[in-house]
Motif scaffolding. Structure first.
Motif, PDB file in Angstrom:
ATOM      1  N   GLU A 188     -20.075 -37.529 -36.199  1.00 45.39           N
ATOM      2  CA  GLU A 188     -19.413 -36.903 -35.057  1.00 45.39           C
ATOM      3  C   GLU A 188     -18.383 -35.874 -35.516  1.00 45.39           C
ATOM      4  OE1 GLU A 188     -17.723 -40.074 -32.766  1.00 45.39           O
ATOM      5  OE2 GLU A 188     -19.676 -40.999 -32.392  1.00 45.39           O
ATOM      6  N   MET A 189     -17.665 -36.197 -36.567  1.00 47.95           N
ATOM      7  CA  MET A 189     -16.657 -35.267 -37.078  1.00 47.95           C
ATOM      8  C   MET A 189     -17.298 -34.021 -37.672  1.00 47.95           C
ATOM      9  SD  MET A 189     -13.697 -37.562 -38.710  1.00 47.95           S
ATOM     10  CE  MET A 189     -12.655 -38.520 -37.647  1.00 47.95           C
ATOM     11  N   GLU A 190     -18.425 -34.181 -38.329  1.00 47.98           N
ATOM     12  CA  GLU A 190     -19.137 -33.022 -38.871  1.00 47.98           C
ATOM     13  C   GLU A 190     -19.599 -32.110 -37.739  1.00 47.98           C
ATOM     14  OE1 GLU A 190     -22.187 -34.829 -41.248  1.00 47.98           O
ATOM     15  OE2 GLU A 190     -20.971 -34.686 -43.056  1.00 47.98           O
ATOM     16  N   GLN A 191     -20.089 -32.711 -36.660  1.00 49.02           N
ATOM     17  CA  GLN A 191     -20.519 -31.914 -35.513  1.00 49.02           C
ATOM     18  C   GLN A 191     -19.336 -31.202 -34.867  1.00 49.02           C
ATOM     19  OE1 GLN A 191     -22.558 -34.859 -33.188  1.00 49.02           O
ATOM     20  NE2 GLN A 191     -24.412 -34.747 -34.428  1.00 49.02           N
ATOM     21  N   ALA A 192     -18.211 -31.899 -34.764  1.00 49.75           N
ATOM     22  CA  ALA A 192     -17.004 -31.280 -34.212  1.00 49.75           C
ATOM     23  C   ALA A 192     -16.543 -30.127 -35.107  1.00 49.75           C
ATOM     24  CB  ALA A 192     -15.897 -32.321 -34.057  1.00 49.75           C
ATOM     25  N   ALA A 193     -16.673 -30.306 -36.409  1.00 45.72           N
ATOM     26  CA  ALA A 193     -16.282 -29.249 -37.354  1.00 45.72           C
ATOM     27  C   ALA A 193     -17.140 -28.005 -37.142  1.00 45.72           C
ATOM     28  CB  ALA A 193     -16.409 -29.751 -38.790  1.00 45.72           C
ATOM     29  N   GLU A 194     -18.429 -28.204 -36.871  1.00 52.36           N
ATOM     30  CA  GLU A 194     -19.313 -27.061 -36.636  1.00 52.36           C
ATOM     31  C   GLU A 194     -18.915 -26.287 -35.377  1.00 52.36           C
ATOM     32  OE1 GLU A 194     -23.313 -28.516 -36.576  1.00 52.36           O
ATOM     33  OE2 GLU A 194     -23.209 -29.249 -38.633  1.00 52.36           O
ATOM     34  N   ARG A 195     -18.363 -26.999 -34.390  1.00 51.48           N
ATOM     35  CA  ARG A 195     -17.964 -26.358 -33.132  1.00 51.48           C
ATOM     36  C   ARG A 195     -16.558 -25.780 -33.192  1.00 51.48           C
ATOM     37  NH1 ARG A 195     -20.202 -31.300 -31.280  1.00 51.48           N
ATOM     38  NH2 ARG A 195     -18.102 -32.094 -30.945  1.00 51.48           N
ATOM     39  N   ALA A 196     -15.759 -26.214 -34.162  1.00 56.43           N
ATOM     40  CA  ALA A 196     -14.357 -25.777 -34.245  1.00 56.43           C
ATOM     41  C   ALA A 196     -14.282 -24.280 -34.542  1.00 56.43           C
ATOM     42  CB  ALA A 196     -13.620 -26.572 -35.315  1.00 56.43           C
ATOM     43  N   THR A 197     -13.377 -23.616 -33.847  1.00 52.92           N
ATOM     44  CA  THR A 197     -13.201 -22.183 -34.074  1.00 52.92           C
ATOM     45  C   THR A 197     -12.083 -21.901 -35.082  1.00 52.92           C
ATOM     46  OG1 THR A 197     -11.737 -22.071 -32.155  1.00 52.92           O
ATOM     47  CG2 THR A 197     -14.058 -21.549 -31.785  1.00 52.92           C
ATOM     48  N   ASP A 198     -11.146 -22.831 -35.202  1.00 55.35           N
ATOM     49  CA  ASP A 198     -10.030 -22.673 -36.146  1.00 55.35           C
ATOM     50  C   ASP A 198     -10.486 -23.123 -37.537  1.00 55.35           C
ATOM     51  OD1 ASP A 198      -7.495 -22.398 -37.280  1.00 55.35           O
ATOM     52  OD2 ASP A 198      -6.912 -24.433 -36.694  1.00 55.35           O
ATOM     53  N   PRO A 199     -10.423 -22.235 -38.523  1.00 56.30           N
ATOM     54  CA  PRO A 199     -10.882 -22.586 -39.879  1.00 56.30           C
ATOM     55  C   PRO A 199     -10.155 -23.795 -40.474  1.00 56.30           C
ATOM     56  CG  PRO A 199     -10.479 -20.223 -39.720  1.00 56.30           C
ATOM     57  CD  PRO A 199      -9.989 -20.838 -38.437  1.00 56.30           C
ATOM     58  N   GLU A 200      -8.858 -23.921 -40.201  1.00 54.75           N
ATOM     59  CA  GLU A 200      -8.105 -25.058 -40.749  1.00 54.75           C
ATOM     60  C   GLU A 200      -8.569 -26.370 -40.108  1.00 54.75           C
ATOM     61  OE1 GLU A 200      -3.906 -24.392 -40.543  1.00 54.75           O
ATOM     62  OE2 GLU A 200      -4.035 -22.535 -41.689  1.00 54.75           O
ATOM     63  N   GLU A 201      -8.795 -26.344 -38.806  1.00 55.51           N
ATOM     64  CA  GLU A 201      -9.278 -27.529 -38.103  1.00 55.51           C
ATOM     65  C   GLU A 201     -10.680 -27.900 -38.591  1.00 55.51           C
ATOM     66  OE1 GLU A 201      -9.298 -30.593 -35.060  1.00 55.51           O
ATOM     67  OE2 GLU A 201      -7.796 -29.567 -36.249  1.00 55.51           O
ATOM     68  N   ARG A 202     -11.518 -26.894 -38.794  1.00 56.34           N
ATOM     69  CA  ARG A 202     -12.875 -27.122 -39.291  1.00 56.34           C
ATOM     70  C   ARG A 202     -12.830 -27.820 -40.647  1.00 56.34           C
ATOM     71  NH1 ARG A 202     -14.871 -22.014 -39.371  1.00 56.34           N
ATOM     72  NH2 ARG A 202     -15.489 -22.250 -37.206  1.00 56.34           N
ATOM     73  N   GLN A 203     -11.976 -27.328 -41.542  1.00 60.15           N
ATOM     74  CA  GLN A 203     -11.875 -27.915 -42.873  1.00 60.15           C
ATOM     75  C   GLN A 203     -11.317 -29.334 -42.808  1.00 60.15           C
ATOM     76  OE1 GLN A 203     -13.134 -26.418 -45.690  1.00 60.15           O
ATOM     77  NE2 GLN A 203     -12.868 -28.486 -46.449  1.00 60.15           N
ATOM     78  N   ARG A 204     -10.323 -29.543 -41.950  1.00 57.85           N
ATOM     79  CA  ARG A 204      -9.734 -30.881 -41.798  1.00 57.85           C
ATOM     80  C   ARG A 204     -10.787 -31.882 -41.337  1.00 57.85           C
ATOM     81  NH1 ARG A 204      -7.899 -34.247 -38.142  1.00 57.85           N
ATOM     82  NH2 ARG A 204      -8.413 -32.923 -36.393  1.00 57.85           N
ATOM     83  N   LEU A 205     -11.603 -31.485 -40.370  1.00 62.07           N
ATOM     84  CA  LEU A 205     -12.650 -32.375 -39.865  1.00 62.07           C
ATOM     85  C   LEU A 205     -13.714 -32.644 -40.937  1.00 62.07           C
ATOM     86  CD1 LEU A 205     -13.020 -30.897 -36.286  1.00 62.07           C
ATOM     87  CD2 LEU A 205     -12.250 -33.215 -36.852  1.00 62.07           C
ATOM     88  N   LYS A 206     -14.076 -31.623 -41.685  1.00 63.26           N
ATOM     89  CA  LYS A 206     -15.058 -31.808 -42.756  1.00 63.26           C
ATOM     90  C   LYS A 206     -14.533 -32.766 -43.827  1.00 63.26           C
ATOM     91  CE  LYS A 206     -17.582 -27.448 -42.496  1.00 63.26           C
ATOM     92  NZ  LYS A 206     -17.934 -26.214 -43.222  1.00 63.26           N
ATOM     93  N   ASP A 207     -13.253 -32.598 -44.180  1.00 60.24           N
ATOM     94  CA  ASP A 207     -12.650 -33.460 -45.199  1.00 60.24           C
ATOM     95  C   ASP A 207     -12.609 -34.916 -44.725  1.00 60.24           C
ATOM     96  OD1 ASP A 207     -12.277 -31.272 -46.849  1.00 60.24           O
ATOM     97  OD2 ASP A 207     -10.147 -31.051 -46.366  1.00 60.24           O
ATOM     98  N   LYS A 208     -12.232 -35.116 -43.472  1.00 65.73           N
ATOM     99  CA  LYS A 208     -12.155 -36.470 -42.936  1.00 65.73           C
ATOM    100  C   LYS A 208     -13.552 -37.099 -42.871  1.00 65.73           C
ATOM    101  CE  LYS A 208      -9.836 -39.311 -39.672  1.00 65.73           C
ATOM    102  NZ  LYS A 208      -8.621 -39.467 -38.925  1.00 65.73           N
ATOM    103  N   ALA A 209     -14.551 -36.314 -42.489  1.00 68.74           N
ATOM    104  CA  ALA A 209     -15.925 -36.812 -42.445  1.00 68.74           C
ATOM    105  C   ALA A 209     -16.382 -37.231 -43.841  1.00 68.74           C
ATOM    106  CB  ALA A 209     -16.862 -35.744 -41.877  1.00 68.74           C
ATOM    107  N   ARG A 210     -16.054 -36.428 -44.843  1.00 67.41           N
ATOM    108  CA  ARG A 210     -16.435 -36.748 -46.223  1.00 67.41           C
ATOM    109  C   ARG A 210     -15.782 -38.054 -46.674  1.00 67.41           C
ATOM    110  NH1 ARG A 210     -13.556 -36.103 -50.409  1.00 67.41           N
ATOM    111  NH2 ARG A 210     -12.209 -34.559 -49.444  1.00 67.41           N
ATOM    112  N   ARG A 211     -14.483 -38.221 -46.354  1.00 65.83           N
ATOM    113  CA  ARG A 211     -13.787 -39.452 -46.741  1.00 65.83           C
ATOM    114  C   ARG A 211     -14.407 -40.679 -46.057  1.00 65.83           C
ATOM    115  NH1 ARG A 211      -9.271 -36.062 -46.263  1.00 65.83           N
ATOM    116  NH2 ARG A 211      -8.799 -36.891 -44.202  1.00 65.83           N
ATOM    117  N   LEU A 212     -14.745 -40.541 -44.787  1.00 69.03           N
ATOM    118  CA  LEU A 212     -15.372 -41.660 -44.073  1.00 69.03           C
ATOM    119  C   LEU A 212     -16.716 -42.037 -44.692  1.00 69.03           C
ATOM    120  CD1 LEU A 212     -14.650 -40.976 -40.302  1.00 69.03           C
ATOM    121  CD2 LEU A 212     -14.022 -43.005 -41.596  1.00 69.03           C
TER     122      LEU A 212
END
Length: 63
Positions: free
Chosen positions: A20-44
């Motif tokens: 879900e976080m990876e999908q949210a990252a794909e939809r995020a328009t803010d680059p920092e938010e996108r990276q934060r979501l990707k990082d959290k998805a990777r940790r999970l």
């Protein structure tokens, strides 16, 4: 439910949340938010792999 079943269920939930976080990252328009979501998805994903015994832990079958 057994302990193995509980950890397996938790691992599955963690993987689903990571997806879900990876999908949210794909939809995020803010680059920092996108990276934060990707990082959290990777940790999970890493945590779910450790909990399910894939990678992270060596298990000696002779013990």
């Amino acid at each position: 439910m057994s302990v193995a079943g509980e950890s397996g269920g938790r691992s599955k939930q963690m993987r689903q949340k990571a997806q879900e976080m990876e999908q949210a990252a794909e939809r995020a328009t803010d680059p920092e938010e996108r990276q934060r979501l990707k990082d959290k998805a990777r940790r999970l994903k890493e945590e779910s792999q450790q909990e399910s015994g894939i990678g992270g832990r060596d298990i000696d079958p002779m013990l």
